[in-house]
Write an enzyme that holds these catalytic residues in place. Structure first.
Site, PDB file in Angstrom:
ATOM      1  N   ASN A 329      66.162  26.711  27.846  1.00  0.00           N
ATOM      2  CA  ASN A 329      66.770  25.381  27.876  1.00  0.00           C
ATOM      3  C   ASN A 329      66.729  24.751  26.482  1.00  0.00           C
ATOM      4  O   ASN A 329      66.205  23.646  26.282  1.00  0.00           O
ATOM      5  CB  ASN A 329      66.062  24.492  28.902  1.00  0.00           C
ATOM      6  N   HIS A 360      63.563  15.388  34.607  1.00  0.00           N
ATOM      7  CA  HIS A 360      63.910  16.429  35.576  1.00  0.00           C
ATOM      8  C   HIS A 360      64.102  15.875  36.982  1.00  0.00           C
ATOM      9  O   HIS A 360      64.938  16.393  37.732  1.00  0.00           O
ATOM     10  CB  HIS A 360      62.841  17.524  35.594  1.00  0.00           C
TER      11      HIS A 360
END
Length: 492
Positions: A329, A360
């Site tokens: 990521n 998140h």
């Protein structure tokens, strides 16, 4: 009496419902994949027929934005309005507040709005449902909003409303990102090489203005092949090694600990290909549109990894916690570094992990994962600083070190990420108890026992070493551009 499995509701288009029933996948996931494949085809058309040499930036902005919002409506229905609301609120903040504080307000408002949507989705609508939910694109939009706000705070110009919405909601990145620098995106739309690549151009005769930034078909074919392979691996082995088995009472009671460790590694390994598929496909879409050029390698071959989100081989063979996170990521790691790690005056590592958890979502497992990540990062840093120098004397010693650290890194990553997959507190704590919190305890002891220089002293040493190195020629620097030389950060 048999109970009927209820399919998750989908607020997007029902046009592909027959396909969803045939292949037995949720409709929202089918919509997502089909839209991404259509975006790939559209990207080729966008590059060929709306090339910067043939049309104006205004037209490219309008088309990219309208297509992006259409894809969002197709996948998420009226929930796509959240994308406009979030972007509109923060643009108003940029207009009304001063440059001195706009980045702080935009971070709070965009992250707060994202958090509100995540909390309502988790605790009001469909807790535990793993699907292509509308907060996924909002996570990328949040990154873009805050990145732009920090860039403006640091001296960049304010975008027009069209440029702003095009950056946030273009069809190449509306569904799966990845995020990118605003300056890089504008350079792509206008067809001008980004300023940081200007020194990386190779003097080649008869190279046109745009020709060097058109991707080779081999680049896209290679990434699509990676997508296909990742998808096949995920579909074929994911159900063979379910993560939930790690907390099964029978499994824990009857399986030797070494076998539990092996199974933990295999079960977490099989969860990664779905991310490889989504992120590599998103990268290929941007490349197909002509976005992602990142200068040249030393041999003169072009690089198309400006906004790539992962390096699979470096992930699977990582020999340190930091190396794993640096290649996983990637664009999110860049964002965390820019908006948090480099600017936080106190405990930047802990602050960065906490911000990542908040970004998140609202599942408790996310927080358990990132809080565990803090102690693992500190322990891994202490080990590397104190132990690694003793193994650099010979290649054989270095090989032994790499093998040991690879195994340790994979176990630490798997142990850390289990709550991220299980989502809930109860199952996550059951897993940790089955391991007697051994990784937590070991990491705390290592972080306390092994000394590590404070961050400001490490930065001074790095700057001193940098000044002592000879200046390289522009050609030599082509293999290290700003995007990839900026070491990503969750674990720095």
């Amino acid at each position: 009496m048999a109970t009927e499995t209820v399919s998750p509701a989908c607020t997007g288009s029902s046009l592909l419902q027959p396909i969803s029933e045939i292949i037995n996948l949720p409709l929202d996931q089918v919509n997502f994949v089909v839209c991404q494949l259509f975006a790939l085809l559209t990207a080729f058309w966008f590059r060929l027929y709306l090339h910067p040499s043939k049309t104006s930036p205004f037209i490219r902005h309008v088309v990219a934005t309208l297509l992006g919002f259409y894809f969002a409506l197709f996948c998420f229905g009226w929930y796509a309005l959240h994308f406009l609301v979030q972007s509109g609120l923060t643009y108003g903040i940029m207009i009304l507040t001063g440059v001195e504080h706009m980045h702080k307000y935009c971070l709070v408002v965009s992250l707060g709005y994202l958090g509100f949507c995540q909390i309502t989705r988790v605790y009001v609508f469909d807790y535990g449902m793993y699907s292509a939910d509308f907060t996924g694109p909002m996570m990328v939009i949040t990154q873009k909003i805050t990145s732009l706000a920090f860039e403006i705070h640091d001296g960049k110009r304010m975008p027009s409303l069209l440029e702003y919405f095009s950056y946030n909601c273009n069809f190449m990145g509306i569904l799966a990102g990845p995020t990118s620098s605003y300056n890089d995106y504008i350079a792509f739309i206008e067809g001008t090489p980004c300023r940081r690549h200007a020194d990386h151009q190779i003097n080649t005769k008869a190279v046109g203005r745009h020709k060097h930034t058109d991707p080779s078909p081999n680049v896209i074919v290679r990434k699509l092949a990676t997508c296909f392979l990742s998808l096949m691996v995920f579909l074929s082995v994911c159900k063979v090694f379910p993560v939930e088995r790690n907390i099964s009472d029978d499994f824990i009671a009857t399986t030797p600990f070494y076998a539990q460790v092996v199974y933990l590694y295999l079960s977490m390994l099989t969860t990664r290909p779905k991310y490889y598929f989504v992120w590599t496909l998103a990268d290929a879409i941007n490349n197909a549109a002509g976005f992602g050029f990142n200068g040249y390698n030393s041999d003169g071959s072009p690089r198309w990894d400006l906004i790539s989100n992962l390096r699979i081989m470096d992930i699977e063979f990582a020999t340190s916690f930091k190396m794993f996170l640096d290649n996983w990521n990637i664009q999110t790691a860049h964002w965390l570094k820019r908006v948090c790690y480099e600017r936080c005056p106190y405990h930047p590592t802990a602050a960065t992990f906490i911000l990542s958890a908040m970004w998140h979502g609202a599942y408790p497992g996310y927080y358990l994962t990132f809080l565990t990540g803090i102690v693992v990062t500190l322990a891994a840093r202490a080990m590397r600083h104190n132990v690694r120098p003793y193994f650099l004397g010979s290649p054989s010693h270095k090989l032994v070190y790499d093998i040991i650290t690879w195994a340790g890194t994979q176990i630490a990553i798997c142990y850390t990420v289990v709550p991220f997959v299980l989502l809930s507190v109860g199952p996550s704590m059951k897993f940790y108890r089955s391991w007697y919190f051994s990784v937590h305890i070991g990491c705390v002891l290592l972080a306390v026992a092994l000394p590590v220089k404070p961050r400001h002293l490490r930065l001074k040493e790095q700057q001193k070493d940098l000044h002592q190195k000879p200046v390289a020629s522009p050609l030599d620097s082509t293999a290290s551009t700003d995007s990839n030389s900026n070491q990503k950060t969750k674990a720095s």
